[in-house]
Design a protein around this motif. Structure first.
Motif, PDB file in Angstrom:
ATOM      1  N   UNK A 126       0.813  -1.210   0.000  1.00 54.49           N
ATOM      2  CA  UNK A 126       0.000   0.000   0.000  1.00 54.49           C
ATOM      3  C   UNK A 126       0.849   1.264   0.000  1.00 54.49           C
ATOM      4  N   UNK A 127       1.907   1.285   0.841  1.00 56.83           N
ATOM      5  CA  UNK A 127       2.698   2.501   1.031  1.00 56.83           C
ATOM      6  C   UNK A 127       4.001   2.506   0.243  1.00 56.83           C
TER       7      UNK A 127
ATOM      8  N   UNK B 269       7.753   7.193   0.949  1.00 59.84           N
ATOM      9  CA  UNK B 269       8.245   8.479   1.448  1.00 59.84           C
ATOM     10  C   UNK B 269       7.150   9.265   2.164  1.00 59.84           C
ATOM     11  N   UNK B 270       7.581  10.201   3.003  1.00 66.12           N
ATOM     12  CA  UNK B 270       6.705  11.263   3.491  1.00 66.12           C
ATOM     13  C   UNK B 270       7.158  12.561   2.837  1.00 66.12           C
ATOM     14  N   UNK B 271       6.195  13.426   2.547  1.00 65.16           N
ATOM     15  CA  UNK B 271       6.442  14.665   1.823  1.00 65.16           C
ATOM     16  C   UNK B 271       6.045  15.833   2.726  1.00 65.16           C
ATOM     17  N   UNK B 272       6.997  16.692   3.040  1.00 68.43           N
ATOM     18  CA  UNK B 272       6.724  17.823   3.920  1.00 68.43           C
ATOM     19  C   UNK B 272       6.698  19.156   3.172  1.00 68.43           C
ATOM     20  N   UNK B 273       6.451  19.123   1.868  1.00 71.90           N
ATOM     21  CA  UNK B 273       6.395  20.367   1.108  1.00 71.90           C
ATOM     22  C   UNK B 273       5.227  21.247   1.523  1.00 71.90           C
TER      23      UNK B 273
ATOM     24  N   UNK C  85       0.474  10.388   5.287  1.00 74.11           N
ATOM     25  CA  UNK C  85       0.285   9.150   4.515  1.00 74.11           C
ATOM     26  C   UNK C  85       1.555   8.921   3.693  1.00 74.11           C
ATOM     27  N   UNK C  86       2.156   7.759   3.863  1.00 75.34           N
ATOM     28  CA  UNK C  86       3.391   7.441   3.133  1.00 75.34           C
ATOM     29  C   UNK C  86       3.039   7.008   1.716  1.00 75.34           C
ATOM     30  N   UNK C  87       3.688   7.626   0.743  1.00 77.99           N
ATOM     31  CA  UNK C  87       3.455   7.331  -0.671  1.00 77.99           C
ATOM     32  C   UNK C  87       4.806   7.037  -1.324  1.00 77.99           C
TER      33      UNK C  87
END
Length: 466
Positions: free
Chosen positions: A233-234, A434-438, A429-431
């Motif tokens: 899933x992630x 990765x995690x995205x902190x933008x 939510x990890x995609x």
């Protein structure tokens, strides 16, 4: 000259969360958590005012391991200590940058408050310093967030002159390898941090790996249960495996099972966490040598080892070089501050796992000392949900870690962070692993609180002006 701020008032909220799956590490199992969320009002000498927010889960099982006291007693004591800290912070009259005020509080106030608490607990087990750091962390985080909001900048843009009056030599001792004169925290942080970080997924000792492990008590809430399903899933690439440290055969078999599932689904990296339960380095040496002999591919995937030994380094000064010559070895619970990192390095530890739950101020000092001495860095989770996740991932992005950041609140209580996830969907939510902190932007820690529909309970305590 930059403003010198002072604390005007403090309020504290306690937010209870129930875990969807139990988390076992070491000898204890976590099924519920209480987060401490702090609001801090500050002002500068010109009368400008700002708010700051900080949050940390009070996971007593991690910060206060005990075989005598119940979880409820330890949690209650930590919450009571948070209320004492609320009063102490509201009355603390130090002025300056958050880093300067935070360090002064750690040096001048926290140890005496803890001593006073423990002096009153004559018929019970004393609360350890690590638990006191966890209690203090949301206050310290709120302080750093407030300073950024006060000056109208991201907090990480202020860890340099002219905002800081003193260089790191005022806080860290010079030695033959490092001289901190003329150096500031920003000199050891990434000036252009990445917006995406590889996410480490926690495989708890109670987590079912395959259908054979299912008990029928697992939640049916739309989220994955089995390890394979989480990976798919992630898009996970990094797995952290919790082990017992007391049952060699179980630990080895568990790690191999996880590793084989990981290898079959294109996971790249593994790490093993023994959670302070090992007392003899030979336990870990035998584990590594057996893995290299029988499963060389899994040995290659094993990036580092995390904190096998009791966290009190002074009481347990174990020489760990036999392990560190095989794999990088990271301090976690034992790294209370930079002085303990220095002691750990003398004993052979090669890396430090930073945590915001030991205060932002302390993490910055440990990061600078470790980096100046060539040590490796990671930023490890305390299953941080809600606001706690944002400051946690920001530290990882700026600290230049060995490999990404551990994030596991989305495994154990994803719905707890629903209001925050509406504003920062790719952080919670990890995609693609990765995690995205933008989406984290603006002043302070970039929470974007005004956009969050978080209904807080009434503060448990408010002291001073808010």
């Amino acid at each position: 000259m930059p403003p010198r701020m002072q604390v005007l008032g403090v309020s504290v909220h306690f937010l209870p969360i129930t875990m969807r799956m139990p988390l076992k590490f070491g000898r204890e199992i976590v099924t519920e958590v209480v987060c401490c969320r702090v609001r801090m009002k500050v002002a500068d000498e010109r009368g400008n005012r700002a708010d700051g927010w900080g949050e940390t889960p009070l996971i007593a099982q991690w910060g206060w391991a005990s075989e005598r006291l119940s979880y409820a007693e330890r949690l209650t004591t930590m919450q009571e200590f948070c209320l004492q800290l609320t009063k102490a912070w509201a009355e603390f009259d130090e002025a300056g940058h958050a880093f300067e005020i935070g360090h002064a509080f750690l040096s001048q106030v926290l140890p005496s408050l803890l001593s006073q608490l423990n002096a009153e607990r004559t018929d019970s087990e004393p609360m350890p310093y690590l638990a006191a750091l966890i209690c203090n962390a949301p206050f310290d985080l709120a302080l750093h967030d407030a300073y950024g909001n006060l000056v109208g900048l991201p907090t990480y843009a202020t860890y340099r002159p002219p905002f800081l009056r003193f260089d790191l030599s005022a806080y860290l001792e010079r030695d033959e390898e490092a001289d901190f004169r003329g150096k500031f925290p920003a000199d050891f942080l990434l000036a252009d941090p990445p917006k995406k970080l590889l996410a480490w997924h926690l495989v708890g000792a109670k987590d079912p790996l395959t259908e054979d492990d299912l008990t029928g008590e697992e939640p049916d809430d739309g989220y994955p249960v089995l390890l394979r399903d989480w990976i798919l899933r992630d898009g996970l690439k990094c797995l952290k495996v919790k082990l017992t440290g007391t049952d060699f055969d179980w630990d080895y078999a568990r790690f191999v099972r996880v590793g084989q599932i990981a290898s079959a689904h294109d996971v790249m990296w593994l790490t093993a966490d023994f959670n302070c339960t090992v007392t003899d380095p030979q336990y870990v040496v035998a584990f590594l040598d057996k893995l290299l002999s029988e499963h060389p591919r899994l040995w290659q995937m094993l990036l580092y080892i995390e904190q096998p030994f009791p966290y009190d380094l002074e009481a347990h000064p174990i020489d760990v070089r036999a392990i560190a010559t095989r794999k990088p070895l990271f301090m976690d619970e034992s790294a209370h501050d930079w002085r303990f990192v220095r002691l750990g390095r003398k004993l052979g530890w090669t890396g430090v796992a930073l945590k915001t739950c030991k205060t932002q101020t302390g993490a910055l000092l440990m990061q600078a000392w470790a980096k100046a001495h060539g040590m490796l860095l990671m930023v490890q989770d305390l299953t941080n949900p809600m606001l706690a996740l944002i400051s946690h991932v920001l530290l990882a992005a700026h600290a230049d870690t060995l490999m990404g950041v551990e994030v596991n609140a989305m495994q154990f209580y994803p719905e707890a962070s629903a209001p925050e996830a509406q504003v920062h969907p790719l952080l919670y939510r990890r995609v693609d692993g990765c995690v995205d902190l933008s989406s984290v932007r603006g002043n302070g820690f970039g929470y974007r609180l005004a956009e969050m529909r978080r209904l807080l309970p009434e503060p448990t305590l408010t002291v001073g002006e808010l």
